[in-house]
Enzyme design. Structure first.
Site, short mmCIF file in Angstrom:
data_model
loop_
_atom_site.label_atom_id
_atom_site.label_comp_id
_atom_site.label_asym_id
_atom_site.label_seq_id
_atom_site.Cartn_x
_atom_site.Cartn_y
_atom_site.Cartn_z
N ASP A 140 1.04 4.40 2.13
CA ASP A 140 0.55 4.95 3.39
C ASP A 140 1.03 6.39 3.53
O ASP A 140 2.24 6.65 3.46
CB ASP A 140 1.05 4.13 4.58
CG ASP A 140 0.60 2.68 4.50
OD1 ASP A 140 -0.61 2.45 4.51
OD2 ASP A 140 1.47 1.79 4.43
N ASP B 112 0.85 -1.19 0.00
CA ASP B 112 0.00 0.00 0.00
C ASP B 112 0.89 1.25 0.00
O ASP B 112 2.07 1.18 0.38
CB ASP B 112 -0.87 0.05 1.26
CG ASP B 112 -1.84 -1.10 1.36
OD1 ASP B 112 -2.07 -1.79 0.34
OD2 ASP B 112 -2.37 -1.33 2.47
#
Length: 219
Positions: free
Chosen positions: A143, A141
């Protein structure tokens, strides 16, 4: 004093304090990279304090790379052993991101510029940038931390949603309020006006009322 630090702050540890702490953690014997972590100037990150931890030390964390088991190591050290490290912003870290992420990163930087906000990475992109080790993989991901005024502009949240819908990766992260409180941006976007959201700080997690947290004015 630990209160000079907030969650997500980066710090470097002096070599002697690191060696002394590591000598107490025989469960970490043989874990790659740790013996020279401080000597290499690699940072730790300030985390949330756990039950039973006191304000005499700074709560810290270190995630190991996926190739080393993706282990998350927690520790606490005296503030005197630490040196603050400048936060890395998204533009500075972007050279370490996969090529497929670049269009979304450009859109995120533009969104931040529109609001006078400089987003900062945490998670895999941050650790790859500040250590030179491999943290990113095909399922990582992105972040991000968004230091925001209070109340948070509603069109920042909707702008994040629009970019995330078309991004090559999942975009996750927190809105950071002026007092250092972190709110998950999706939770803040989706919560009803009479609802509440999880609010994360150095001392723990609480529920915070949504009322007044979002600026309904669309610029």
């Amino acid at each position: 004093m630990s209160e000079t630090y907030r969650r997500h702050d980066l710090v470097q540890v002096n070599v002697s304090a690191w060696g002394a702490w590591l000598g107490t953690r025989h469960d970490l014997d043989g874990v790659r990279h740790l013996d020279r972590w401080a000597q290499e100037g690699r940072p730790l990150i300030v985390r949330r304090r756990m039950p039973g931890e006191t304000g005499e030390t700074v709560p810290l964390g270190l995630p190991m790379p996926p190739s080393d088991g993706k282990r998350r190591i927690g520790l606490a050290l005296p503030a005197a052993a630490l040196t603050p490290m400048a936060a890395l912003n998204l533009a500075e870290a972007s050279d370490y991101a996969p090529t497929a992420w670049r269009p979304a990163i450009a859109a995120l930087l533009s969104l931040g510029c529109d609001h006078g906000i400089v987003p900062r990475p945490f998670g895999s992109l941050l650790w790859q940038a500040v250590t030179g080790l491999t943290y990113l993989n095909a399922t990582s991901d992105l972040d991000l931390l968004w230091p925001c005024p209070d109340p948070v502009p509603i069109n920042l949240l909707t702008g994040l949603e629009a970019i995330a819908e078309n991004a090559a990766m999942r975009i996750d992260g927190e809105i950071l309020l002026p007092d250092g409180t972190g709110l998950h941006w999706r939770e803040l976007r989706d919560a009803p006006e009479d609802g509440s959201v999880l609010a994360k700080g150095l001392e723990g997690v609480t529920l915070r009322s949504v009322a007044g947290l979002r600026d309904p004015v669309i610029a």
